[in-house]
Design a protein around this motif. Structure first.
Motif, PDB file in Angstrom:
ATOM      1  N   GLY A  16      25.290  36.397  10.999  1.00 47.27           N
ATOM      2  CA  GLY A  16      26.717  36.161  10.759  1.00 47.27           C
ATOM      3  C   GLY A  16      27.441  35.600  11.967  1.00 47.27           C
ATOM      4  N   ASN A  17      26.687  35.048  12.923  1.00 49.31           N
ATOM      5  CA  ASN A  17      27.295  34.520  14.141  1.00 49.31           C
ATOM      6  C   ASN A  17      27.530  33.017  14.008  1.00 49.31           C
ATOM      7  N   TYR A  18      28.489  32.661  13.183  1.00 46.50           N
ATOM      8  CA  TYR A  18      28.822  31.248  12.972  1.00 46.50           C
ATOM      9  C   TYR A  18      30.217  31.149  12.363  1.00 46.50           C
ATOM     10  N   ASP A  19      30.827  29.982  12.536  1.00 45.77           N
ATOM     11  CA  ASP A  19      32.044  29.639  11.802  1.00 45.77           C
ATOM     12  C   ASP A  19      31.671  28.754  10.619  1.00 45.77           C
ATOM     13  N   MET A  20      30.956  27.663  10.934  1.00 44.48           N
ATOM     14  CA  MET A  20      30.544  26.708   9.908  1.00 44.48           C
ATOM     15  C   MET A  20      29.159  26.161  10.281  1.00 44.48           C
ATOM     16  N   TYR A  21      28.365  25.845   9.277  1.00 46.30           N
ATOM     17  CA  TYR A  21      27.105  25.146   9.509  1.00 46.30           C
ATOM     18  C   TYR A  21      26.687  24.472   8.214  1.00 46.30           C
ATOM     19  N   PHE A  22      25.792  23.507   8.315  1.00 42.05           N
ATOM     20  CA  PHE A  22      25.309  22.808   7.129  1.00 42.05           C
ATOM     21  C   PHE A  22      24.247  23.654   6.450  1.00 42.05           C
ATOM     22  N   SER A  23      24.438  23.880   5.181  1.00 49.81           N
ATOM     23  CA  SER A  23      23.567  24.759   4.418  1.00 49.81           C
ATOM     24  C   SER A  23      23.057  24.023   3.190  1.00 49.81           C
ATOM     25  N   GLY A  24      22.289  24.710   2.402  1.00 44.57           N
ATOM     26  CA  GLY A  24      21.779  24.135   1.170  1.00 44.57           C
ATOM     27  C   GLY A  24      20.677  24.998   0.605  1.00 44.57           C
ATOM     28  N   TRP A  25      20.597  25.052  -0.691  1.00 43.69           N
ATOM     29  CA  TRP A  25      19.545  25.799  -1.372  1.00 43.69           C
ATOM     30  C   TRP A  25      18.959  24.907  -2.457  1.00 43.69           C
ATOM     31  N   SER A  26      17.752  25.220  -2.864  1.00 48.17           N
ATOM     32  CA  SER A  26      17.134  24.562  -4.006  1.00 48.17           C
ATOM     33  C   SER A  26      17.086  25.544  -5.160  1.00 48.17           C
ATOM     34  N   LEU A  27      17.408  25.071  -6.344  1.00 47.23           N
ATOM     35  CA  LEU A  27      17.518  25.948  -7.511  1.00 47.23           C
ATOM     36  C   LEU A  27      16.392  25.719  -8.498  1.00 47.23           C
ATOM     37  N   GLY A  28      16.093  26.773  -9.256  1.00 46.58           N
ATOM     38  CA  GLY A  28      15.205  26.662 -10.393  1.00 46.58           C
ATOM     39  C   GLY A  28      15.989  26.250 -11.625  1.00 46.58           C
ATOM     40  N   PRO A  29      15.300  25.994 -12.729  1.00 40.12           N
ATOM     41  CA  PRO A  29      15.964  25.494 -13.932  1.00 40.12           C
ATOM     42  C   PRO A  29      17.014  26.421 -14.530  1.00 40.12           C
ATOM     43  N   GLY A  53       0.785  -1.225   0.000  1.00 46.04           N
ATOM     44  CA  GLY A  53       0.000   0.000   0.000  1.00 46.04           C
ATOM     45  C   GLY A  53       0.815   1.270   0.000  1.00 46.04           C
ATOM     46  N   ILE A  54       2.147   1.139   0.010  1.00 45.55           N
ATOM     47  CA  ILE A  54       3.022   2.309   0.054  1.00 45.55           C
ATOM     48  C   ILE A  54       3.944   2.302  -1.163  1.00 45.55           C
ATOM     49  N   THR A  55       4.066   3.440  -1.800  1.00 47.77           N
ATOM     50  CA  THR A  55       4.994   3.609  -2.916  1.00 47.77           C
ATOM     51  C   THR A  55       6.075   4.598  -2.508  1.00 47.77           C
ATOM     52  N   THR A  56       7.326   4.237  -2.753  1.00 41.47           N
ATOM     53  CA  THR A  56       8.443   5.137  -2.471  1.00 41.47           C
ATOM     54  C   THR A  56       8.930   5.763  -3.765  1.00 41.47           C
ATOM     55  N   SER A  57       9.471   6.969  -3.637  1.00 37.97           N
ATOM     56  CA  SER A  57       9.961   7.697  -4.815  1.00 37.97           C
ATOM     57  C   SER A  57      11.267   8.389  -4.479  1.00 37.97           C
ATOM     58  N   SER A  58      12.320   8.045  -5.193  1.00 38.15           N
ATOM     59  CA  SER A  58      13.616   8.712  -5.058  1.00 38.15           C
ATOM     60  C   SER A  58      13.822   9.555  -6.303  1.00 38.15           C
ATOM     61  N   GLY A  59      13.606  10.847  -6.164  1.00 42.95           N
ATOM     62  CA  GLY A  59      13.680  11.743  -7.312  1.00 42.95           C
ATOM     63  C   GLY A  59      14.962  12.541  -7.338  1.00 42.95           C
ATOM     64  N   GLU A  60      15.436  12.833  -8.528  1.00 44.47           N
ATOM     65  CA  GLU A  60      16.635  13.663  -8.684  1.00 44.47           C
ATOM     66  C   GLU A  60      16.280  15.080  -8.267  1.00 44.47           C
ATOM     67  N   GLY A  61      16.820  15.498  -7.138  1.00 42.52           N
ATOM     68  CA  GLY A  61      16.422  16.773  -6.557  1.00 42.52           C
ATOM     69  C   GLY A  61      17.070  17.973  -7.208  1.00 42.52           C
ATOM     70  N   ARG A  62      16.646  19.142  -6.758  1.00 39.85           N
ATOM     71  CA  ARG A  62      17.187  20.400  -7.266  1.00 39.85           C
ATOM     72  C   ARG A  62      17.946  21.134  -6.175  1.00 39.85           C
ATOM     73  N   ARG A  63      18.419  20.371  -5.176  1.00 41.75           N
ATOM     74  CA  ARG A  63      19.118  20.951  -4.031  1.00 41.75           C
ATOM     75  C   ARG A  63      20.587  20.554  -4.028  1.00 41.75           C
ATOM     76  N   TYR A  64      21.349  21.314  -3.270  1.00 45.58           N
ATOM     77  CA  TYR A  64      22.696  20.880  -2.911  1.00 45.58           C
ATOM     78  C   TYR A  64      22.818  20.978  -1.399  1.00 45.58           C
ATOM     79  N   THR A  65      23.680  20.170  -0.831  1.00 45.57           N
ATOM     80  CA  THR A  65      23.998  20.232   0.591  1.00 45.57           C
ATOM     81  C   THR A  65      25.451  20.631   0.724  1.00 45.57           C
ATOM     82  N   SER A  66      25.722  21.585   1.607  1.00 46.24           N
ATOM     83  CA  SER A  66      27.086  22.088   1.733  1.00 46.24           C
ATOM     84  C   SER A  66      27.402  22.435   3.176  1.00 46.24           C
ATOM     85  N   ILE A  67      28.664  22.704   3.415  1.00 44.31           N
ATOM     86  CA  ILE A  67      29.093  23.304   4.663  1.00 44.31           C
ATOM     87  C   ILE A  67      29.411  24.762   4.355  1.00 44.31           C
ATOM     88  N   ALA A  68      28.664  25.668   4.948  1.00 47.70           N
ATOM     89  CA  ALA A  68      28.938  27.096   4.779  1.00 47.70           C
ATOM     90  C   ALA A  68      30.079  27.476   5.719  1.00 47.70           C
TER      91      ALA A  68
END
Length: 561
Positions: free
Chosen positions: A394-407, A229-244
């Motif tokens: 601006g109160n950080y040294d490093m943190y995990f960031s990421g954005w989603s992009l349009g086409p 009864g459950i369908t899973t979907s792994s889609g090619e995303g439009r995000r990146y994951t980074s360390i800022a």
């Protein structure tokens, strides 16, 4: 449909909101002049049914659809579009979220209700009018200080859904707009509920209490595969994951703010950090291979634009080279293995969202890698709201960031220009990606935007990405697949974007839930016999429960938007 979110909401003001959850809601609430197609992200009709260029691309003329109305019944005209764009062009605060998209506009004309003309300073490659929610002039022109307006009650919109109610830290409800020009969506309401326990939502999906989840971890995704009864979907995303990595934040006028380590102002230190991180190992071990190794902030789903793996600027994982680079930069290793310079130890802090298991897992790899090259990395867990506030200020040294992009990469490139730095030392008034500013990058940005030869523009974009990569104000780790699951025994007709191996939630459009219907039914509007029957005030209502788990901070954890 009931959707859960843990995302921070700054406001529902389309001129200023830069966080994932409200930005996604705004996609449903307001139509753009030009929309992205679900098929492949190419430009398609929005408020404009057609457009053409004149004067060698410096003048764009749009035909506005006739007969469209706002949700309060007032007609939608070209004057609404002009008013929206004029605010962004003439007021920096009204251009906080998307001002870069009108920076090439010389003037906007509305000679009649169905004609809009955009006069550009120079011809440009991206179609003007994408990514900008258009608001009703008759409502917004009456608002005092519209840049400060929360827009969370009595909302008038033009998209498939309209904000019906909002309660801070509890949730919000979007109701179907029967006057949407494409027709009302099939689901009457989308109820977003503040919900942070993703493991509990998995059990609820299995029990049939919820119907849709997005933002699964690879472990959760694997556990759901093959369940009845459950369908899973792994889609090619439009995000990146980074360390800022904070190079030292400054305002548009060059005034410093924030409290980052002075060591990170040195590009040699930032590059050494990059060389000391095995991003492929993170993709394999933390993400279970559900994604693509990253090169820059343009994801592999936009293969044409992404920085190629064989670009000369690419730095491989090489701890020995990282140690050598730190040696040459004057950071000598002490008796305890931690480097120091001028009496200061190389101690940095990585801030993480303590409720995010992926960030916790990533930090457990990165901390010893940094120790191996002589950096004392302290991991500081906090909540997502505090993390958002810290990074904005601006109160950080490093943190995990990421954005989603349009086409089209234009928007993401623009928020790396100096013109998108904040206007004050609180971090307000700008939508900078990582505090990056380079005049040469800015010059290339103007060139790529006006380059009408596609191949030449691609080369310019790659050159810009290589510059940003070398500056190492961020370390792009991977492009994660978007992992989703839904009760396919109850609902069908989810629309993916792009339709070939795409995603359902968090699209750069409003397609995902537009045509969803109960299994075995078709058409739009109305309830589901397979949902939960609820009697409200004597009226039988079907509550189809859907949960979408989304974690966000700025648009940095977010959707470009």
């Amino acid at each position: 449909m009931r959707l859960a979110t843990s995302g921070f909401i700054d406001s529902f003001n389309p001129f200023t909101s830069i966080y994932l959850t409200p930005t996604n809601a705004l996609r449903y609430m307001y139509e753009n002049l030009v929309q992205y197609s679900a098929e492949d992200g190419s430009p398609t009709g929005g408020l404009a049914e057609s457009w053409e260029t004149e004067e060698d691309g410096a003048r764009w003329v749009y035909k506005i659809r006739e007969g469209m109305t706002w949700s309060d019944g007032e007609p939608i005209t070209a004057e609404d579009v002009k008013w929206t764009y004029d605010q962004m062009m003439n007021d920096d605060l009204m251009g906080t979220a998307n001002g870069s998209l009108v920076s090439n506009f010389e003037s906007v004309e509305a000679p009649d209700d169905t004609t809009l003309i955009i006069n550009l300073n120079e011809p440009q490659a991206p179609v003007p009018g994408q990514e900008i929610p258009v608001v009703p002039e008759h409502v917004w022109s009456e608002i005092d200080n519209p840049s400060e307006y929360a827009n969370d009650s009595d909302v008038v919109g033009s998209g498939p859904y309209i904000l019906e109610s909002y309660s801070a830290n509890e949730g919000f409800v979007l109701k179907a707009n029967p006057d949407f020009w494409r027709g009302a969506p099939s689901i009457d309401k989308l109820q977003y509920v503040y919900y942070t326990d993703s493991d509990a939502s998995i059990q609820a999906l299995r029990a049939g209490d919820i119907d849709f989840i997005s933002g699964l971890t690879p472990q959760q995704f694997s556990a759901l595969e093959g369940e009845e009864g459950i369908t899973t979907s792994s889609g090619e995303g439009r995000r990146y994951t980074s360390i800022a990595i904070n190079p030292g934040q400054v305002t548009r006028d060059g005034e410093a703010y924030g409290n980052s380590s002075p060591a990170l102002a040195d590009v040699e230190v930032r590059q050494a950090i990059r060389k000391g991180i095995d991003s492929q190992a993170l993709l394999d071990n933390v993400m279970d291979g559900q994604g693509v190794h990253a090169t820059s902030f343009v994801p592999a789903s936009y293969e044409t634009w992404m920085l190629p793996e064989d670009d000369p600027s690419i730095m491989e994982f090489d701890p020995e080279a990282a140690r050598t680079q730190l040696d040459e930069a004057g950071w000598t290793e002490g008796a305890d293995g931690i480097r120091e310079k001028d009496g200061e130890k190389l101690t940095l802090t990585l801030q993480i969202d303590g409720s995010d298991p992926t960030e916790q897992a990533l930090s457990e790899y990165i901390q010893p890698w940094m120790a191996d090259i002589g950096i004392d990395l302290k991991v500081e867990a906090t909540d997502s709201d505090t993390l958002s506030a810290n990074t904005t200020a601006g109160n950080y040294d490093m943190y995990f960031s990421g954005w989603s992009l349009g086409p089209d990469p234009d928007y993401q490139l623009s928020i790396n220009t100096c013109a998108n730095l904040p206007t004050d030392t609180e971090g307000n008034g700008g939508t900078t990606q990582d505090g990056y500013c380079d005049e040469e990058f800015d010059s290339l940005y103007e060139q790529q935007r006006t380059e009408l030869d596609h191949d030449a523009r691609v080369e310019l974009v790659h050159e810009m990405l290589a510059m940003n990569y070398t500056a190492s104000v961020q370390v792009a780790l991977y492009y994660p697949n978007q992992l989703e699951a839904y009760r396919s025994d109850r609902f069908e007709n989810f629309t993916k974007m792009p339709t070939d191996n795409g995603i359902i939630a968090n699209q750069s459009g409003y397609w995902g839930f537009m045509d969803v219907t109960p299994v075995g039914e078709s058409g739009s509007g109305g309830g589901s016999q397979t949902g939960l029957w609820i009697v409200i005030g004597g009226v039988v209502v079907v509550a189809a429960i859907v949960v979408v788990v989304m974690i966000s901070r700025r648009k940095k954890s977010a959707d470009i938007e």
